[in-house]
Design an enzyme around this catalytic site. Structure first.
Site, PDB file in Angstrom:
ATOM      1  N   GLU A  49       1.116  -1.162   0.106  1.00 28.16           N
ATOM      2  CA  GLU A  49       0.154   0.049   0.197  1.00 28.16           C
ATOM      3  C   GLU A  49       0.791   1.278  -0.161  1.00 28.16           C
ATOM      4  O   GLU A  49       1.817   1.560   0.733  1.00 28.16           O
ATOM      5  CB  GLU A  49      -0.844   0.117   1.276  1.00 28.16           C
ATOM      6  CG  GLU A  49      -1.995  -0.940   1.234  1.00 28.16           C
ATOM      7  CD  GLU A  49      -2.875  -0.952   2.359  1.00 28.16           C
ATOM      8  OE1 GLU A  49      -2.869   0.281   3.180  1.00 28.16           O
ATOM      9  OE2 GLU A  49      -4.025  -1.735   2.635  1.00 28.16           O
ATOM     10  N   ASP A  60      -5.575   9.858   9.652  1.00 29.27           N
ATOM     11  CA  ASP A  60      -4.179   9.119  10.200  1.00 29.27           C
ATOM     12  C   ASP A  60      -3.412   9.654  11.331  1.00 29.27           C
ATOM     13  O   ASP A  60      -3.902  11.015  11.663  1.00 29.27           O
ATOM     14  CB  ASP A  60      -3.138   9.400   8.930  1.00 29.27           C
ATOM     15  CG  ASP A  60      -3.433   8.666   7.578  1.00 29.27           C
ATOM     16  OD1 ASP A  60      -3.828   7.422   7.849  1.00 29.27           O
ATOM     17  OD2 ASP A  60      -3.558   9.448   6.641  1.00 29.27           O
TER      18      ASP A  60
END
Length: 271
Positions: A49, A60
């Site tokens: 990824e 995040d």
């Protein structure tokens, strides 16, 4: 058959679980980033990824936010991110590459151009964390029509009715977010994750991968044992951060990342 399907078919035939690694494109710079990524498949990584750097990565945690900042500071952008994948494909045409990120950079780039360039460069799937199924007309429908898998995210708070809605169009694999909140800040609970994975498996037979909060070989093993595989991101990104802060050279940065990944791979594949 797509690279994603082929990879999971081979893993299933060999009774193995998938290992995915997340890295932000261009962190801490293009050269180091591509050198790490190119070495991952030879060290037990089944799919990669690649984060598309963004100035406001709201889902995040601090580690990946900082990785985006480092990448942007080094000059990384979406075009260079796609070129990084293209460079990787010069040496590797079998490992699935998933781009992960937010819709804003794609919108600015142009969704048709993004999908076309992604496919041309060798991207297999995308995970866009801020586009729910209600926004399928925005990117999902076009992406899938062109053969670029749009991978669905499932969270611990997803209801059964919502699961049915989200999973009815799922392709590639399902990404199960094992914790609530942002990346890299908590550890997943095995019992809770197992219970929720059973709900997912009752609806779809597409491989389910666990991500968020996995930082050690033992955590990796416990999560892989109840799923089709795992993704580790923040723990690897933290190694890059630590190495950068110490002023270590690129070879040391690459070595520390690969050694960690190898430990994870050995634990889940050769227990």
């Amino acid at each position: 058959m797509s690279r994603i399907q082929n990879t999971f078919n081979i893993l299933k035939q060999n009774n193995q679980k998938a290992l995915g690694i997340f890295l932000t494109a261009g962190d801490p710079d293009f050269e180091t980033s591509i050198n790490i990524i190119e070495r991952l498949p030879d060290n037990g990584v089944d799919f990669i990824e690649i984060g598309m750097p963004f100035s406001d990565p709201m889902a995040d945690g601090p580690a990946i936010q900082l990785s985006s900042q480092r990448a942007l500071k080094s000059g990384m952008n979406l075009e260079k991110c796609l070129n990084l994948v293209k460079k990787f494909r010069e040496k590797n045409n079998y490992t699935p590459i998933i781009l992960m990120g937010y819709y804003n950079p794609i919108y600015k780039y142009g969704k048709e151009d993004f999908v076309t360039k992604s496919i041309d460069c060798g991207v297999d799937g995308i995970i866009i964390v801020d586009l729910p199924p209600e926004e399928d007309d925005e990117l999902y429908n076009y992406s899938e029509k062109q053969g670029l898998s749009f991978i669905r995210l499932i969270t611990p708070t997803t209801t059964k009715d919502r699961l049915v809605q989200v999973l009815k169009k799922a392709t590639g694999f399902v990404y199960y977010v094992s914790i609530t909140g942002i990346t890299g800040t908590q550890a997943p609970n095995v019992d809770d994750v197992s219970m929720n994975l059973k709900k997912i498996k009752s609806i779809t037979d597409i491989p389910t991968i666990i991500g968020f909060g996995i930082r050690s070989p033992e955590q990796a093993y416990s999560m892989a044992s109840i799923s089709d595989g795992i993704v580790i991101g923040s723990a690897v990104v933290d190694l890059i951060k630590s190495s950068s802060e110490k002023g270590e050279n690129k070879k040391v940065t690459i070595k520390s990342c690969i050694e960690f990944v190898s430990k994870i791979s050995n634990r889940i594949k050769h227990n």
